[in-house]
Design an enzyme around this catalytic site. Sequence first.
Site, PDB file in Angstrom:
ATOM      1  N   ARG A 147       0.891  -1.272  -0.256  1.00 31.61           N
ATOM      2  CA  ARG A 147       0.015  -0.021   0.012  1.00 31.61           C
ATOM      3  C   ARG A 147       1.113   1.297  -0.042  1.00 31.61           C
ATOM      4  NH1 ARG A 147      -3.729   2.331   4.983  1.00 31.61           N
ATOM      5  NH2 ARG A 147      -2.016   3.674   5.355  1.00 31.61           N
ATOM      6  N   TYR A 159      -2.845  11.962   6.007  1.00 34.55           N
ATOM      7  CA  TYR A 159      -3.254  10.471   6.751  1.00 34.55           C
ATOM      8  C   TYR A 159      -2.158   9.426   5.982  1.00 34.55           C
ATOM      9  CZ  TYR A 159      -4.686   5.771   6.720  1.00 34.55           C
ATOM     10  OH  TYR A 159      -4.684   4.348   6.844  1.00 34.55           O
ATOM     11  N   ASP A 210      -5.367   3.874  -0.046  1.00 34.78           N
ATOM     12  CA  ASP A 210      -6.261   3.999   0.957  1.00 34.78           C
ATOM     13  C   ASP A 210      -6.823   5.658   0.735  1.00 34.78           C
ATOM     14  OD1 ASP A 210      -8.178   3.994   2.894  1.00 34.78           O
ATOM     15  OD2 ASP A 210      -6.608   3.035   4.451  1.00 34.78           O
ATOM     16  N   HIS A 212      -9.030   6.730   2.932  1.00 37.21           N
ATOM     17  CA  HIS A 212      -9.632   7.091   4.248  1.00 37.21           C
ATOM     18  C   HIS A 212     -10.638   7.836   4.412  1.00 37.21           C
ATOM     19  CE1 HIS A 212      -8.356   6.807   8.496  1.00 37.21           C
ATOM     20  NE2 HIS A 212      -7.828   5.639   7.950  1.00 37.21           N
ATOM     21  N   GLU A 236      -9.035   1.704  -1.660  1.00 39.80           N
ATOM     22  CA  GLU A 236      -9.764   1.655  -0.269  1.00 39.80           C
ATOM     23  C   GLU A 236     -10.648   2.698   0.190  1.00 39.80           C
ATOM     24  OE1 GLU A 236      -7.181  -0.132   2.735  1.00 39.80           O
ATOM     25  OE2 GLU A 236      -8.473   0.699   4.275  1.00 39.80           O
ATOM     26  N   ARG A 283     -13.530  -5.431   3.821  1.00 40.37           N
ATOM     27  CA  ARG A 283     -12.556  -5.277   4.809  1.00 40.37           C
ATOM     28  C   ARG A 283     -12.744  -5.453   6.065  1.00 40.37           C
ATOM     29  NH1 ARG A 283      -7.737  -3.945   4.947  1.00 40.37           N
ATOM     30  NH2 ARG A 283      -8.121  -1.950   5.805  1.00 40.37           N
ATOM     31  N   HIS A 312      -9.054  -5.993   7.379  1.00 42.84           N
ATOM     32  CA  HIS A 312      -8.243  -4.968   8.077  1.00 42.84           C
ATOM     33  C   HIS A 312      -7.042  -5.616   8.993  1.00 42.84           C
ATOM     34  CE1 HIS A 312      -8.930  -1.500  11.315  1.00 42.84           C
ATOM     35  NE2 HIS A 312      -7.905  -1.063  10.392  1.00 42.84           N
ATOM     36  N   GLU A 339      -4.219  -7.339   5.287  1.00 40.26           N
ATOM     37  CA  GLU A 339      -3.249  -6.274   5.575  1.00 40.26           C
ATOM     38  C   GLU A 339      -2.503  -6.804   6.786  1.00 40.26           C
ATOM     39  OE1 GLU A 339      -5.614  -3.008   7.397  1.00 40.26           O
ATOM     40  OE2 GLU A 339      -3.875  -1.637   6.828  1.00 40.26           O
ATOM     41  N   TRP A 402     -10.934  12.312   8.908  1.00 37.02           N
ATOM     42  CA  TRP A 402      -9.260  12.063   9.076  1.00 37.02           C
ATOM     43  C   TRP A 402      -9.281  10.993   8.153  1.00 37.02           C
ATOM     44  CZ3 TRP A 402      -7.100   7.566  11.383  1.00 37.02           C
ATOM     45  CH2 TRP A 402      -5.825   7.445  11.410  1.00 37.02           C
TER      46      TRP A 402
HETATM   47  O1  LIG Z   1      -6.365   0.724   6.160  1.00 40.54           O
HETATM   48  C1  LIG Z   1      -5.970   0.926   7.238  1.00 40.54           C
HETATM   49  O2  LIG Z   1      -5.206   0.016   8.113  1.00 40.54           O
HETATM   50  C2  LIG Z   1      -6.158   2.259   7.888  1.00 40.54           C
HETATM   51  O3  LIG Z   1      -7.523   2.760   7.450  1.00 40.54           O
HETATM   52  C3  LIG Z   1      -6.215   2.056   9.590  1.00 40.54           C
HETATM   53  O4  LIG Z   1      -4.687   2.449   9.767  1.00 40.54           O
HETATM   54  C4  LIG Z   1      -6.883   3.067  10.446  1.00 40.54           C
HETATM   55  O5  LIG Z   1      -6.569   4.360  10.015  1.00 40.54           O
HETATM   56  C5  LIG Z   1      -6.932   2.574  11.780  1.00 40.54           C
HETATM   57  O6  LIG Z   1      -6.882   1.332  11.783  1.00 40.54           O
HETATM   58  C6  LIG Z   1      -7.528   3.548  12.647  1.00 40.54           C
HETATM   59  O7  LIG Z   1      -7.718   2.876  13.926  1.00 40.54           O
HETATM   60 MG   LIG Z   2      -7.973   1.944   5.994  1.00 36.88          MG
END
Ligand SMILES: O=C(O)[C@@H](O)[C@@H](O)[C@H](O)[C@H](O)CO
Ligand SMILES: [Mg+2]
Length: 402
Positions: A147, A159, A210, A212, A236, A283, A312, A339, A402
């Site tokens: 990623r 982020y 991502d 986000h 994502e 996910r 995740h 992941e 965020w």
């Molecule tokens: O794809 C991911 O892993 C993220 O989106 C995470 O880092 C996410 O921000 C965190 O799990 C938040 O606790």
């Molecule tokens: Mg994510």
Amino acid sequence: MKIVAAKVIVCSPGRNFVTLKIETDQGVYGIGDATLNGRELAVVSYLEDHVIPCLIGMDPQRIEDIWQYFYRGAYWRRGPVTMRAIAAVDVALWDIKAKLADMPLYQLLGGRSRDGVMVYGHANGSDIAETVEAVGNYIDLGYKAIRAQTGVPGIKDAYGVGRGKLYYEPADADLPSVTGWDTAKALNYVPRLFETLRDTYGYDHHLLHDGHHRYTPNEAAILGKALEPFRLFWFEDCTPAENQEAFRHVRQHTTTPLAVGEIFNTVWDARELIQNQLIDYIRATIVGAGGLTHLRRLADLASLYQIRTGCHGATDLSPVTMGTALHFDTWVPNFGIQEYMRHTEETDAVFPHDYRFEKGELFCGETPGHGVDIDEALAAKYPYKRAYLPVARLNDGTMWNW
Ligand SMILES: O=C(O)[C@@H](O)[C@@H](O)[C@H](O)[C@H](O)CO
Ligand SMILES: [Mg+2]
């Protein structure tokens, strides 16, 4: 057989984790993860004040019935706190059942569908050049999928950009730190990152990105389309998914594969996305979506529509969740990817486990159960430390995702 004790262990070996330990009258115990990043103590209370009193005396072998008891029995359904508490109970009970059967958990689920589990790591940098270098490091470590997140000039602490090379920990402050966001800048910059990555390393590795939850459906469509030549494995959280219908617009405008679900708690959060084939990867994971008992149902529904899993696996999911997810991934027929954000050495020491990384894949072990334990004496040396995820604001001060 009876549950005779259950306790919640909170520790912070570099970051906070909430762990449930269930003990039986036969000496066998099980471990479950209940960590909810930035809201940990809410789940501690839910478990200690409202779940454990009911658990004592129950037969730990009745996993399905206990799941239904806490899901239906609360009357108040779904939500991240409830579903994490249920997940912790569920995973601890599967751990117990597999130990009783003297089998690694994947055998109870139906056995092995694959040898190893392809994982993706997190490469990031403050700009394109640094991120390209970071991706190269992951390639050198043997990763097949990476990623890539980059800082964007003009965006404060975007982020996904960490401070270290291998470890990334966003929940880093006693009160939420304030980061920035500017969609126009990101839309211009991110495609250039992937163009440079493909020019530098070719097309032999899977690349992921991502969003986000920060783009509107139309902005997500613009970015998905711009990224098409670079053949992403997935894009994502391209847009928030509370409104599942929003994905239809993105889907109609781009063939870049879409992944969503790290904040989903139940199959209901994904039902329209799945049944309308608006996504390619789901996910949701063990701790977020009610444990193995529920995630299995979600994966089965997804499989009817050729949607694959992509659990995740950020650092806020403890090694207990990672270990359990690897048994799930080893079994689940419609597996996509897992992941894998590495935990620190301190965390790994508190949670002894038998899974291992080799050549871009993770392998679950053969220990009966899910293969992850907790060293309680060591855990006690790392007391809870309040830590929040950041928040984001646009340049004019407006709160954003965020
Ligand atoms: O794809 C991911 O892993 C993220 O989106 C995470 O880092 C996410 O921000 C965190 O799990 C938040 O606790
Ligand atoms: Mg994510």
